[in-house]
Motif scaffolding. Structure first.
Motif, PDB file in Angstrom:
ATOM      1  N   PRO A   1       0.818  -1.215   0.000  1.00  0.00           N
ATOM      2  CA  PRO A   1       0.000   0.000   0.000  1.00  0.00           C
ATOM      3  C   PRO A   1       0.849   1.261   0.000  1.00  0.00           C
ATOM      4  CG  PRO A   1       0.037  -0.999   2.177  1.00  0.00           C
ATOM      5  CD  PRO A   1       0.791  -1.923   1.261  1.00  0.00           C
ATOM      6  N   GLU A   2       0.265   2.307  -0.502  1.00  0.00           N
ATOM      7  CA  GLU A   2       0.880   3.629  -0.435  1.00  0.00           C
ATOM      8  C   GLU A   2       0.371   4.298   0.833  1.00  0.00           C
ATOM      9  OE1 GLU A   2       3.037   5.210  -2.607  1.00  0.00           O
ATOM     10  OE2 GLU A   2       3.222   3.245  -3.561  1.00  0.00           O
ATOM     11  N   ARG A   3       1.214   5.097   1.432  1.00  0.00           N
ATOM     12  CA  ARG A   3       0.801   5.809   2.643  1.00  0.00           C
ATOM     13  C   ARG A   3       0.968   7.298   2.399  1.00  0.00           C
ATOM     14  NH1 ARG A   3       3.943   4.684   8.155  1.00  0.00           N
ATOM     15  NH2 ARG A   3       5.547   5.644   6.909  1.00  0.00           N
ATOM     16  N   SER A   4      -0.100   8.043   2.643  1.00  0.00           N
ATOM     17  CA  SER A   4      -0.085   9.492   2.461  1.00  0.00           C
ATOM     18  C   SER A   4       0.224  10.165   3.786  1.00  0.00           C
ATOM     19  CB  SER A   4      -1.445   9.982   1.965  1.00  0.00           C
ATOM     20  OG  SER A   4      -1.793   9.317   0.780  1.00  0.00           O
ATOM     21  N   GLU A   5       1.130  11.123   3.753  1.00  0.00           N
ATOM     22  CA  GLU A   5       1.426  11.909   4.948  1.00  0.00           C
ATOM     23  C   GLU A   5       0.250  12.837   5.225  1.00  0.00           C
ATOM     24  OE1 GLU A   5       4.211  11.920   6.982  1.00  0.00           O
ATOM     25  OE2 GLU A   5       4.907  10.166   5.850  1.00  0.00           O
ATOM     26  N   PRO A   6      -0.160  12.962   6.491  1.00  0.00           N
ATOM     27  CA  PRO A   6      -1.243  13.897   6.817  1.00  0.00           C
ATOM     28  C   PRO A   6      -0.817  15.335   6.523  1.00  0.00           C
ATOM     29  CG  PRO A   6      -0.851  12.357   8.608  1.00  0.00           C
ATOM     30  CD  PRO A   6       0.277  12.180   7.633  1.00  0.00           C
TER      31      PRO A   6
ATOM     32  N   THR B   1      -0.618   2.528   7.652  1.00  0.00           N
ATOM     33  CA  THR B   1       0.550   1.959   8.321  1.00  0.00           C
ATOM     34  C   THR B   1       0.279   0.512   8.703  1.00  0.00           C
ATOM     35  OG1 THR B   1       1.233   4.122   9.158  1.00  0.00           O
ATOM     36  CG2 THR B   1       2.123   2.194  10.294  1.00  0.00           C
ATOM     37  N   MET B   2      -0.901   0.227   9.216  1.00  0.00           N
ATOM     38  CA  MET B   2      -1.262  -1.154   9.565  1.00  0.00           C
ATOM     39  C   MET B   2      -1.177  -2.047   8.326  1.00  0.00           C
ATOM     40  SD  MET B   2      -2.207  -3.437  11.826  1.00  0.00           S
ATOM     41  CE  MET B   2      -2.556  -2.401  13.238  1.00  0.00           C
ATOM     42  N   ALA B   3      -1.703  -1.575   7.213  1.00  0.00           N
ATOM     43  CA  ALA B   3      -1.641  -2.359   5.974  1.00  0.00           C
ATOM     44  C   ALA B   3      -0.193  -2.592   5.554  1.00  0.00           C
ATOM     45  CB  ALA B   3      -2.415  -1.654   4.864  1.00  0.00           C
ATOM     46  N   MET B   4       0.657  -1.579   5.718  1.00  0.00           N
ATOM     47  CA  MET B   4       2.073  -1.717   5.356  1.00  0.00           C
ATOM     48  C   MET B   4       2.764  -2.764   6.222  1.00  0.00           C
ATOM     49  SD  MET B   4       3.163   2.264   4.780  1.00  0.00           S
ATOM     50  CE  MET B   4       4.897   1.871   4.630  1.00  0.00           C
ATOM     51  N   LYS B   5       2.398  -2.843   7.495  1.00  0.00           N
ATOM     52  CA  LYS B   5       3.028  -3.808   8.402  1.00  0.00           C
ATOM     53  C   LYS B   5       2.724  -5.243   7.982  1.00  0.00           C
ATOM     54  CE  LYS B   5       4.749  -0.664  10.961  1.00  0.00           C
ATOM     55  NZ  LYS B   5       6.165  -0.373  10.825  1.00  0.00           N
ATOM     56  N   CYS B   6       1.622  -5.437   7.294  1.00  0.00           N
ATOM     57  CA  CYS B   6       1.205  -6.780   6.877  1.00  0.00           C
ATOM     58  C   CYS B   6       1.579  -7.105   5.427  1.00  0.00           C
ATOM     59  CB  CYS B   6      -0.308  -6.920   7.040  1.00  0.00           C
ATOM     60  SG  CYS B   6      -0.881  -6.752   8.743  1.00  0.00           S
ATOM     61  N   ALA B   7       1.946  -6.097   4.665  1.00  0.00           N
ATOM     62  CA  ALA B   7       2.171  -6.261   3.225  1.00  0.00           C
ATOM     63  C   ALA B   7       3.351  -7.170   2.919  1.00  0.00           C
ATOM     64  CB  ALA B   7       2.390  -4.898   2.579  1.00  0.00           C
ATOM     65  N   GLY B   8       3.179  -7.970   1.871  1.00  0.00           N
ATOM     66  CA  GLY B   8       4.267  -8.787   1.363  1.00  0.00           C
ATOM     67  C   GLY B   8       4.487 -10.097   2.098  1.00  0.00           C
ATOM     68  N   LEU B   9       3.671 -10.406   3.074  1.00  0.00           N
ATOM     69  CA  LEU B   9       3.823 -11.647   3.831  1.00  0.00           C
ATOM     70  C   LEU B   9       2.823 -12.702   3.358  1.00  0.00           C
ATOM     71  CD1 LEU B   9       4.210 -10.186   7.443  1.00  0.00           C
ATOM     72  CD2 LEU B   9       6.024 -11.003   5.920  1.00  0.00           C
ATOM     73  N   THR B  10       3.185 -13.931   3.532  1.00  0.00           N
ATOM     74  CA  THR B  10       2.271 -15.029   3.220  1.00  0.00           C
ATOM     75  C   THR B  10       1.266 -15.186   4.350  1.00  0.00           C
ATOM     76  OG1 THR B  10       3.607 -16.702   4.337  1.00  0.00           O
ATOM     77  CG2 THR B  10       4.143 -16.241   2.003  1.00  0.00           C
ATOM     78  N   ASP B  11       0.200 -15.944   4.084  1.00  0.00           N
ATOM     79  CA  ASP B  11      -0.772 -16.218   5.139  1.00  0.00           C
ATOM     80  C   ASP B  11      -0.091 -16.892   6.324  1.00  0.00           C
ATOM     81  OD1 ASP B  11      -2.859 -15.072   3.753  1.00  0.00           O
ATOM     82  OD2 ASP B  11      -3.841 -16.952   3.252  1.00  0.00           O
ATOM     83  N   ALA B  12       0.825 -17.815   6.051  1.00  0.00           N
ATOM     84  CA  ALA B  12       1.531 -18.504   7.141  1.00  0.00           C
ATOM     85  C   ALA B  12       2.337 -17.508   7.976  1.00  0.00           C
ATOM     86  CB  ALA B  12       2.433 -19.593   6.581  1.00  0.00           C
ATOM     87  N   GLN B  13       3.006 -16.574   7.330  1.00  0.00           N
ATOM     88  CA  GLN B  13       3.773 -15.568   8.074  1.00  0.00           C
ATOM     89  C   GLN B  13       2.854 -14.656   8.877  1.00  0.00           C
ATOM     90  OE1 GLN B  13       5.901 -14.160   4.559  1.00  0.00           O
ATOM     91  NE2 GLN B  13       7.845 -14.560   5.648  1.00  0.00           N
ATOM     92  N   LEU B  14       1.701 -14.309   8.315  1.00  0.00           N
ATOM     93  CA  LEU B  14       0.745 -13.450   9.023  1.00  0.00           C
ATOM     94  C   LEU B  14       0.139 -14.161  10.226  1.00  0.00           C
ATOM     95  CD1 LEU B  14      -0.926 -11.883   5.897  1.00  0.00           C
ATOM     96  CD2 LEU B  14       0.349 -10.620   7.644  1.00  0.00           C
TER      97      LEU B  14
END
Length: 170
Positions: free
Chosen positions: A4-9, A29-42
């Protein structure tokens, strides 16, 4: 999974756009923390035997969005997404059957509902529903609480993500 892209306030926005901007920043930010991981990693626990995972955390935030913007703000009577009376922390108990696709869809649907419900209120308007002690909340209070909730849990997510694959960031 896309990153995901994150926009600065904005630094010079009026109060409501500022609050909405910071809330969206923390959601992204929450989406970024989860991005790029497999279901097993999550589903990988932070520190076994703890059941705290990124997938469980995202499911928790879907419940939090639902609770504050739909149940409290708009007064909707809804069942929990993942929890039950018997298992009030059910969102954190993920199984092999639980997937990113389902959790992400539920979370994004709750965010969309939150935005729609919030649009019908002014910052000083009080909620139709009430909290656990019977009190109503202004939309301003709910926005501030949600920013705090995401900020705290994004810190947790950063630690879990570092444990899973070594990635860190803001």
């Amino acid at each position: 999974m896309t990153f995901p892209e994150r926009s600065e306030p904005a630094f010079d926005a009026a109060e409501r756009p500022m609050l909405e901007g910071w809330l969206d920043y923390h959601r992204e930010t929450m989406a970024m923390k989860c991005a790029g991981l497999t279901d097993a990693q999550l589903r990988e626990a932070s520190v076994p035997p703890s059941a705290f995972t990124l997938l469980g955390l995202l499911r928790h935030m879907a419940e939090v969005e639902r609770g504050w913007f739909r149940e409290v703000l708009a007064g909707e009577e809804l069942p929990e997404l993942y929890s039950t009376e018997e298992d009030p922390d059910g969102e954190f108990r993920v199984t092999e059957a639980d997937t990113w696709a389902e959790a992400d869809a539920a979370w994004r649907a709750e965010i969309a509902a939150a935005r729609k419900n919030a649009a019908a209120y002014h910052l000083d308007d009080f909620s139709q529903g009430v909290g656990s002690a019977g009190e109503a909340f202004s939309l301003r209070w709910i926005y501030l609480h949600m920013i705090e909730e995401y900020a705290r849990h994004n810190g947790h997510a950063d630690l879990v993500r570092e444990r899973v694959d070594g990635a860190t960031g803001d």
